[in-house]
Scaffold this motif. Structure first.
Motif, PDB file in Angstrom:
ATOM      1  N   SER A 251       0.808  -1.236   0.000  1.00  0.00           N
ATOM      2  CA  SER A 251       0.000   0.000   0.000  1.00  0.00           C
ATOM      3  C   SER A 251       0.830   1.270   0.000  1.00  0.00           C
ATOM      4  CB  SER A 251      -0.971   0.021   1.200  1.00  0.00           C
ATOM      5  OG  SER A 251      -1.742  -1.146   1.212  1.00  0.00           O
ATOM      6  N   HIS A 270      -2.294   5.447   0.623  1.00  0.00           N
ATOM      7  CA  HIS A 270      -3.286   4.510   0.101  1.00  0.00           C
ATOM      8  C   HIS A 270      -3.621   3.475   1.171  1.00  0.00           C
ATOM      9  CE1 HIS A 270      -3.523   5.859  -4.044  1.00  0.00           C
ATOM     10  NE2 HIS A 270      -2.214   5.931  -4.105  1.00  0.00           N
ATOM     11  N   SER A 271      -4.840   2.960   1.101  1.00  0.00           N
ATOM     12  CA  SER A 271      -5.289   1.972   2.086  1.00  0.00           C
ATOM     13  C   SER A 271      -5.386   0.570   1.502  1.00  0.00           C
ATOM     14  CB  SER A 271      -6.656   2.386   2.645  1.00  0.00           C
ATOM     15  OG  SER A 271      -7.612   2.496   1.601  1.00  0.00           O
ATOM     16  N   ASN A 272      -4.929   0.395   0.262  1.00  0.00           N
ATOM     17  CA  ASN A 272      -4.947  -0.924  -0.355  1.00  0.00           C
ATOM     18  C   ASN A 272      -3.800  -0.994  -1.362  1.00  0.00           C
ATOM     19  OD1 ASN A 272      -5.777  -3.500  -1.173  1.00  0.00           O
ATOM     20  ND2 ASN A 272      -7.950  -2.950  -1.102  1.00  0.00           N
ATOM     21  N   SER A 290      -4.555   2.961  -7.121  1.00  0.00           N
ATOM     22  CA  SER A 290      -4.641   1.918  -6.102  1.00  0.00           C
ATOM     23  C   SER A 290      -5.970   1.166  -6.173  1.00  0.00           C
ATOM     24  CB  SER A 290      -4.469   2.549  -4.718  1.00  0.00           C
ATOM     25  OG  SER A 290      -4.763   1.622  -3.701  1.00  0.00           O
ATOM     26  N   HIS A 291      -5.984   0.010  -5.513  1.00  0.00           N
ATOM     27  CA  HIS A 291      -7.210  -0.774  -5.379  1.00  0.00           C
ATOM     28  C   HIS A 291      -8.170  -0.153  -4.370  1.00  0.00           C
ATOM     29  CE1 HIS A 291      -5.450  -4.784  -7.117  1.00  0.00           C
ATOM     30  NE2 HIS A 291      -5.278  -3.746  -7.902  1.00  0.00           N
ATOM     31  N   ASP A 292      -7.776   0.916  -3.683  1.00  0.00           N
ATOM     32  CA  ASP A 292      -8.720   1.601  -2.800  1.00  0.00           C
ATOM     33  C   ASP A 292      -9.579   2.606  -3.568  1.00  0.00           C
ATOM     34  OD1 ASP A 292      -7.009   3.674  -3.329  1.00  0.00           O
ATOM     35  OD2 ASP A 292      -6.282   3.916  -1.279  1.00  0.00           O
ATOM     36  N   SER A 315     -11.579  -0.579  -8.244  1.00  0.00           N
ATOM     37  CA  SER A 315     -10.114  -0.552  -8.197  1.00  0.00           C
ATOM     38  C   SER A 315      -9.529   0.075  -9.460  1.00  0.00           C
ATOM     39  CB  SER A 315      -9.576  -1.979  -8.065  1.00  0.00           C
ATOM     40  OG  SER A 315     -10.095  -2.577  -6.909  1.00  0.00           O
TER      41      SER A 315
END
Length: 455
Positions: A251, A270-272, A290-292, A315
């Motif tokens: 992340s 980022h959180s993911n 990111s995927h967040d 995402s």
């Protein structure tokens, strides 16, 4: 000898105190000064020139004209209107309209009773897209033993490198598509490759958390960059400074000094999983997806986020920077979105690629390519967002139909060849159809009302 002090009566002292108070408060200090005519005229003239200078040369207001001038002007305009707009089937043309724009884009209506102007505009219509020749598959390269996950071109446009699930990096000649070299050293899937334009180095990263620097003169690893806590999914080089930026499942995006191997900066926020990273020489110098469901623009000097783009609903797996314009695109299963630097202002949506979009690429002619998990390849006109071609290459014989995903796409330095990396273990190269013309492949375009949604 001391002077004698004159003694006054209490009545005299009280009277003097009252007089002082009266003199102090009788004048209103807050009252405005009188108007000076010369100063007011100078102030009015200077404001008129600064605020209304561009229109001072225009005719005076209709109210200031004499009655005779207004009558003659009205008659002339009415006669001109009747002669030029005889085909308008409107009963109140002579009373309501006095000027019609020849282009038909705006109609200026003048109400004679109120002397007011109102502008009636048409709804915004999507402009006609530029014609691009269709792209066709002209070469398929086999050689990898696993999914091909990444590709990069060298600055001289003579060869390109690919990384795969078989843990190898293969270097191919761009003209003949012959294998020149295989590099082994990763112990898991190779997910990112980039060639330095300033040094004879190739950088690679993979799901084994390793970031390697390969010396292309000796064809061996000369540096390792240790620090990622999980799989590394993407990387890019700064075009003007000797720094390397990598991102992955931990992340964060990590900034490395290319020479000293030091982790200069860790861009956390980022959180993911951070799926893609891009660098450029102007602000913002680093962009991450990111995927967040967010895209972040980073201030490299401060090491902080400059802007967070939260318009995507799913995402974000791919980024593409336009080579000439100050814009970029991000891809997600919901939409492909275009943004404007430096603050990430939204431009438009490119809707229609209803799948997990793994990669984006754009060339200097304004052709944007998106590749998806289901093997579909969509071509877009960058300026208008029109989808002018949809194609799906056949999978390699012996592969399953489900193994048709496109994981990476990149144009060569000239923008005339498109290289895609696919799940059927092949590398496919596309080029423009040289025989196509605007007559054989016309632009399929309907002038629909442009509904530009942000989400």
């Amino acid at each position: 000898m001391s002077e004698e002090v004159t003694k006054h009566s209490v009545h005299t002292l009280v009277f003097r105190s009252l007089k002082r108070s009266h003199d102090m408060f009788v004048s209103d200090q807050a009252s405005p000064l009188g108007v000076i005519k010369e100063a007011a005229m100078i102030r009015r003239n200077s404001k008129m020139r600064s605020a209304y200078g561009p229109v001072l040369h225009m005719p005076t207001n209709r109210e200031t004209k004499t009655k005779d001038e207004r009558t003659s002007t009205k008659n002339k305009e009415e006669s001109k209107l009747v002669s030029s707009n005889h085909d308008m089937e409107t009963d109140n043309v002579q009373n309501n309209f006095q000027k019609v724009d020849n282009s038909g884009k705006a109609l200026v209506a003048v109400n004679n009773n109120t002397k007011s102007l109102s502008v009636m505009r048409k709804a915004p219509v999507m402009p006609k897209p530029k014609w691009h020749p269709p792209w066709k598959l002209y070469r398929v390269i086999s050689g990898h033993l696993g999914w091909v996950r990444c590709a990069t071109l060298e600055p001289g446009n003579e060869w390109f490198a690919t990384g795969s699930n078989d843990r190898t990096i293969k270097i191919w000649d761009l003209a003949s598509c012959q294998l020149k070299l295989s590099l082994t050293g990763h112990i898991s899937t190779v997910r990112g490759l980039v060639v330095s334009a300033r040094n004879p180095y190739l950088f690679s990263c993979g799901e084994d958390k390793l970031v390697k620097c390969w010396d292309l003169e000796q064809n061996k690893v000369v540096r390792h960059y240790h620090g990622h806590l999980s799989a590394c999914y993407g990387m890019d080089l700064h075009p003007t400074i000797d720094i390397l930026v990598t991102c992955g499942r931990d992340s964060v995006a990590r900034v490395w000094d290319m020479r000293t191997k030091a982790n200069i900066m860790t861009l956390a926020g980022h959180s993911n999983t951070v799926a893609a990273v891009k660098c450029q020489s102007v602000e913002p110098q680093i962009i991450t997806a990111s995927h967040d469901c967010t895209v972040r623009l980073w201030d490299l000097a401060a090491g902080k986020t400059r802007a967070v783009l939260t318009n995507h609903k799913k995402s974000v797996r791919a980024l593409a920077l336009h080579p000439r314009q100050y814009t970029f695109a991000s891809a997600s299963p919901d939409n492909i979105k275009q943004w404007k630097f430096p603050d990430g202002n939204f431009i438009q949506n490119l809707s229609g690629h209803n799948s997990i979009v793994n990669c984006l690429a754009v060339n200097s002619d304004g052709v944007l390519v998106s590749g998806a998990d289901n093997g579909t390849l969509h071509m877009w006109d960058w300026r208008t967002g029109a989808n002018f071609q949809r194609t799906k290459a056949p999978v390699q014989p012996g592969s399953l139909d489900s193994e048709s995903g496109i994981y990476a796409a990149t144009f060569d330095r000239s923008g005339s060849r498109l290289i895609t990396c696919e799940a059927d273990k092949t590398i496919k190269i596309y080029k423009e159809d040289e025989e196509a013309t605007e007559e054989t492949n016309p632009v399929v375009w309907k002038p629909e009302i442009a509904r530009r949604k942000r989400f």
